[in-house]
Design an enzyme around this catalytic site. Structure first.
Site, PDB file in Angstrom:
ATOM      1  N   ARG A   1       0.935  -1.251  -0.033  1.00 35.09           N
ATOM      2  CA  ARG A   1       0.058  -0.161   0.022  1.00 35.09           C
ATOM      3  C   ARG A   1       1.017   1.205   0.042  1.00 35.09           C
ATOM      4  O   ARG A   1       0.442   2.225  -0.959  1.00 35.09           O
ATOM      5  CB  ARG A   1      -0.873  -0.036   1.275  1.00 35.09           C
ATOM      6  CG  ARG A   1      -2.113  -0.861   0.886  1.00 35.09           C
ATOM      7  CD  ARG A   1      -3.017  -1.281   2.170  1.00 35.09           C
ATOM      8  NE  ARG A   1      -4.174  -1.843   1.758  1.00 35.09           N
ATOM      9  CZ  ARG A   1      -5.133  -2.317   2.701  1.00 35.09           C
ATOM     10  NH1 ARG A   1      -5.108  -1.788   4.066  1.00 35.09           N
ATOM     11  NH2 ARG A   1      -6.082  -2.950   2.053  1.00 35.09           N
TER      12      ARG A   1
ATOM     13  N   TYR B   1      -6.269  -0.793  -6.783  1.00 32.31           N
ATOM     14  CA  TYR B   1      -5.969  -2.009  -6.152  1.00 32.31           C
ATOM     15  C   TYR B   1      -5.127  -1.738  -4.965  1.00 32.31           C
ATOM     16  O   TYR B   1      -4.606  -0.590  -4.572  1.00 32.31           O
ATOM     17  CB  TYR B   1      -4.695  -2.693  -7.374  1.00 32.31           C
ATOM     18  CG  TYR B   1      -3.615  -1.887  -7.854  1.00 32.31           C
ATOM     19  CD1 TYR B   1      -2.925  -0.918  -7.395  1.00 32.31           C
ATOM     20  CD2 TYR B   1      -3.129  -2.512  -9.023  1.00 32.31           C
ATOM     21  CE1 TYR B   1      -1.650  -0.270  -7.696  1.00 32.31           C
ATOM     22  CE2 TYR B   1      -2.116  -1.869  -9.456  1.00 32.31           C
ATOM     23  CZ  TYR B   1      -1.203  -0.769  -9.093  1.00 32.31           C
ATOM     24  OH  TYR B   1      -0.133  -0.417  -9.517  1.00 32.31           O
ATOM     25  N   GLU B   2      -4.769  -2.750  -4.091  1.00 37.07           N
ATOM     26  CA  GLU B   2      -4.264  -2.937  -3.116  1.00 37.07           C
ATOM     27  C   GLU B   2      -5.314  -2.190  -1.962  1.00 37.07           C
ATOM     28  O   GLU B   2      -4.544  -1.404  -0.802  1.00 37.07           O
ATOM     29  CB  GLU B   2      -2.664  -2.264  -2.795  1.00 37.07           C
ATOM     30  CG  GLU B   2      -1.816  -2.772  -3.644  1.00 37.07           C
ATOM     31  CD  GLU B   2      -1.602  -4.370  -3.338  1.00 37.07           C
ATOM     32  OE1 GLU B   2      -1.950  -4.896  -2.290  1.00 37.07           O
ATOM     33  OE2 GLU B   2      -1.241  -5.236  -4.354  1.00 37.07           O
ATOM     34  N   GLY B   3      -6.386  -2.339  -1.987  1.00 37.63           N
ATOM     35  CA  GLY B   3      -7.172  -1.734  -1.017  1.00 37.63           C
ATOM     36  C   GLY B   3      -7.756  -0.432  -1.721  1.00 37.63           C
ATOM     37  O   GLY B   3      -6.828   0.495  -1.618  1.00 37.63           O
TER      38      GLY B   3
END
Length: 565
Positions: free
Chosen positions: A294, A421-423
């Protein structure tokens, strides 16, 4: 134009704006001397500018493809990856016990920033591998570490993250991939995963998949998930790639951007895997990987913004419309605001990395809380800035920005995935106002106290900068208290705006520190931020504390445009 890695600006932020110098006083990072850091940044800048940047267009125009079931990477990507691996860049922050350099994560994120600006599609490969290295270092057995870490750190093998399934995206607890014990310490993994970045590769000899799956006795939801190492080729007795595992790439997604990065649909058919960490504790291991990623994604946004702005400035200097358009006030506004936001986002990301490093070096719980609080801000603000600046870059180019030949559109297409992406950034914001405020707001208030102390210290010399920052921080403190008094649904309704307000205030804080340490141009840039970006925090805060009622009053029919509703 050619991308030029922003080595000097990154060095300035590390040396004068964030607390990087404190790392040199710790035993863990004593080797991060001025000379070492300068050499690292200089060499990484050369790699980004001279080796990786020329590959960026190749990845866009000649995407990765499947050919008879085998992945073929974009032209030059194999050579570019080998330059990354052979330079030791993948293991920059990894444990020296397994071949890493053991240098600060802040340096690693600075390198990620430069490489992302040069060629985001290729940089995604080492980013995911670094995340897997983190997960293995913290959670894997000694045997798994000894087998996989040296190969991942050297770049001989690459790593992936397998979470998402067709019916389980942000709701990870809904995944259905199964893991059945084989009776010999290994497990048979069966299921399908989607959106797997660099799920296959012809630039490494093995691809190591970190796969979330459920054991037969697993509870429902995230508490029943375990994490497994599932390699493309099962290592033989010598630790080299052996027989092919029973997994395959079903297809590659056709995407809006990052065409050179293969995004795979993966199928596992009783594939052999080994447990990473404890049974049913897979989310803890995966979150180690995701938190690393992140922050890295936040720096991706910053890196692409840098590249997009460099191209926009070059175009504005050359484009003559009643004089070079760089002199036109509105164009100047777009370029100056973009530069001010990039500086703020870069500083926030590097400050987050320094907090991670200080916690690792000292065990200080306050640094751990600071890093945890800054991570969602760094990810969301960095990627939002990436999108805003890339969009402004297209606008500066005018009609040519909408034409692929100019290259400005690629930055916008490539960076648009980073808030997802990645949350997603919405999830980052909900994490900020939910889990990260669960300490009663202590971490938030400590950061705001730091901002206020800095504003007071600078007031005598820079009243025009310090006063609006002090006022903004006080307003944000009140908003933080208001958020704490609300239940979670109401917090979530204002979460994105609250995160944005916090990012703008932190950005002002770092700009003020830069103005005190830098020259006339750094002071001028700080004034741009305080005048044109910081004031937007007021609107953010108004939205953050507005609650949920106005949103809930609109039903689904009204949202779809049914005026009768």
């Amino acid at each position: 134009m050619s991308f030029v890695a922003p080595v000097d600006q990154i060095a300035f932020i590390l040396n004068h704006v964030v607390r990087f110098a404190e790392l040199r006083g710790t035993d863990r990072f004593a080797e991060a001397t001025d000379d070492t850091c300068a050499a690292i940044l200089s060499e990484a800048g050369k790699l980004a500018s001279q080796v990786l940047a020329p590959l960026n267009r190749n990845g866009d125009e000649t995407p990765a493809r499947l050919e008879n079931g085998r992945l073929r990477s974009s032209p030059g990507f194999a050579e570019g990856f080998r330059a990354i691996a052979e330079g030791g860049w993948i293991g920059l922050a990894a444990d020296p016990e397994h071949g890493g350099m053991g240098l600060p994560q802040a340096l690693n994120m600075a390198v990620a920033d430069m490489m992302s600006g040069a060629c985001l599609a290729l940089q995604l490969n080492p980013l995911l591998t670094q995340g897997q290295i983190e997960a293995l270092e913290h959670h894997a057995s000694d045997d798994l570490k000894a087998l996989y870490l040296p190969k991942l750190i050297s770049g001989e093998w690459s790593g992936t993250m397998n979470l998402t399934e067709p019916g389980a995206g942000s709701d990870v607890g809904a995944l259905t991939t199964k893991a059945v014990p084989n009776g010999d310490g290994s497990f048979a993994i069966t299921g399908q995963k989607i959106f797997i970045t660099w799920g296959d590769s012809d630039v490494t000899s093995n691809v190591c998949h970190a796969v979330l799956a459920r054991l037969p006795d697993a509870a429902r939801g995230t508490r029943g998930i375990s994490l497994f190492m599932v390699p493309k080729f099962i290592p033989d007795e010598n630790g080299d790639p052996g027989v092919a595992n029973s997994l395959k790439v079903v297809s590659l997604e056709e995407k809006m951007g990052i065409h050179g990065s293969p995004t795979c649909v993966m199928s596992y058919e009783a594939a052999t895997g080994w447990l990473i960490g404890q049974e049913h504790k897979g989310m803890a291991a995966m979150f180690t990987m995701m938190n690393c990623a992140r922050l890295g994604v936040g720096m991706q946004g910053v890196g692409v913004a840098e590249a997009a702005l460099q191209q926009a400035v070059a175009y504005a200097r050359d484009r003559d419309q009643m004089g070079p358009i760089i002199g036109h006030p509105d164009v100047r506004r777009m370029l100056a605001t973009a530069r001010a936001e990039i500086f703020a986002a870069r500083a926030i990301g590097l400050a987050c990395a320094v907090a991670i490093d200080l916690e690792r070096a000292t065990g200080d719980a306050e640094q751990a809380a600071r890093a945890a609080f800054l991570t969602p801000i760094a990810k969301a603000y960095g990627t939002d800035v990436g999108c805003r600046v890339a969009d402004a870059g297209v606008q500066v180019h005018g009609g040519m920005g909408y034409v692929e030949e100019a290259g400005a559109a690629q930055y916008l297409r490539d960076v648009r995935i980073t808030p997802i992406y990645e949350g997603t950034n919405g999830i980052q914001a909900m994490d900020l106002v939910g889990r990260k405020l669960s300490d009663g707001g202590d971490a938030a208030i400590r950061l705001l106290d730091e901002v206020l102390d800095g504003a007071r210290a600078a007031h005598a010399d820079h009243e025009d900068l310090a006063t609006p920052l002090w006022q903004a921080a006080e307003t944000l403190r009140e908003a933080t208290q208001a958020m704490l008094e609300r239940d979670l649904p109401e917090r979530f309704a204002g979460a994105a705006a609250y995160l944005s307000a916090f990012a703008r205030v932190l950005g002002g804080h770092f700009h003020l520190r830069a103005a005190m340490a830098g020259g006339a141009q750094q002071l001028a840039l700080a004034r741009v931020f305080m005048t044109r970006v910081l004031p937007r925090h007021a609107g953010d805060i108004a939205e953050a504390i507005a609650g949920l009622d106005d949103l809930a009053a609109l039903d689904d029919a009204a949202l779809s445009g049914d005026v009768a509703a």
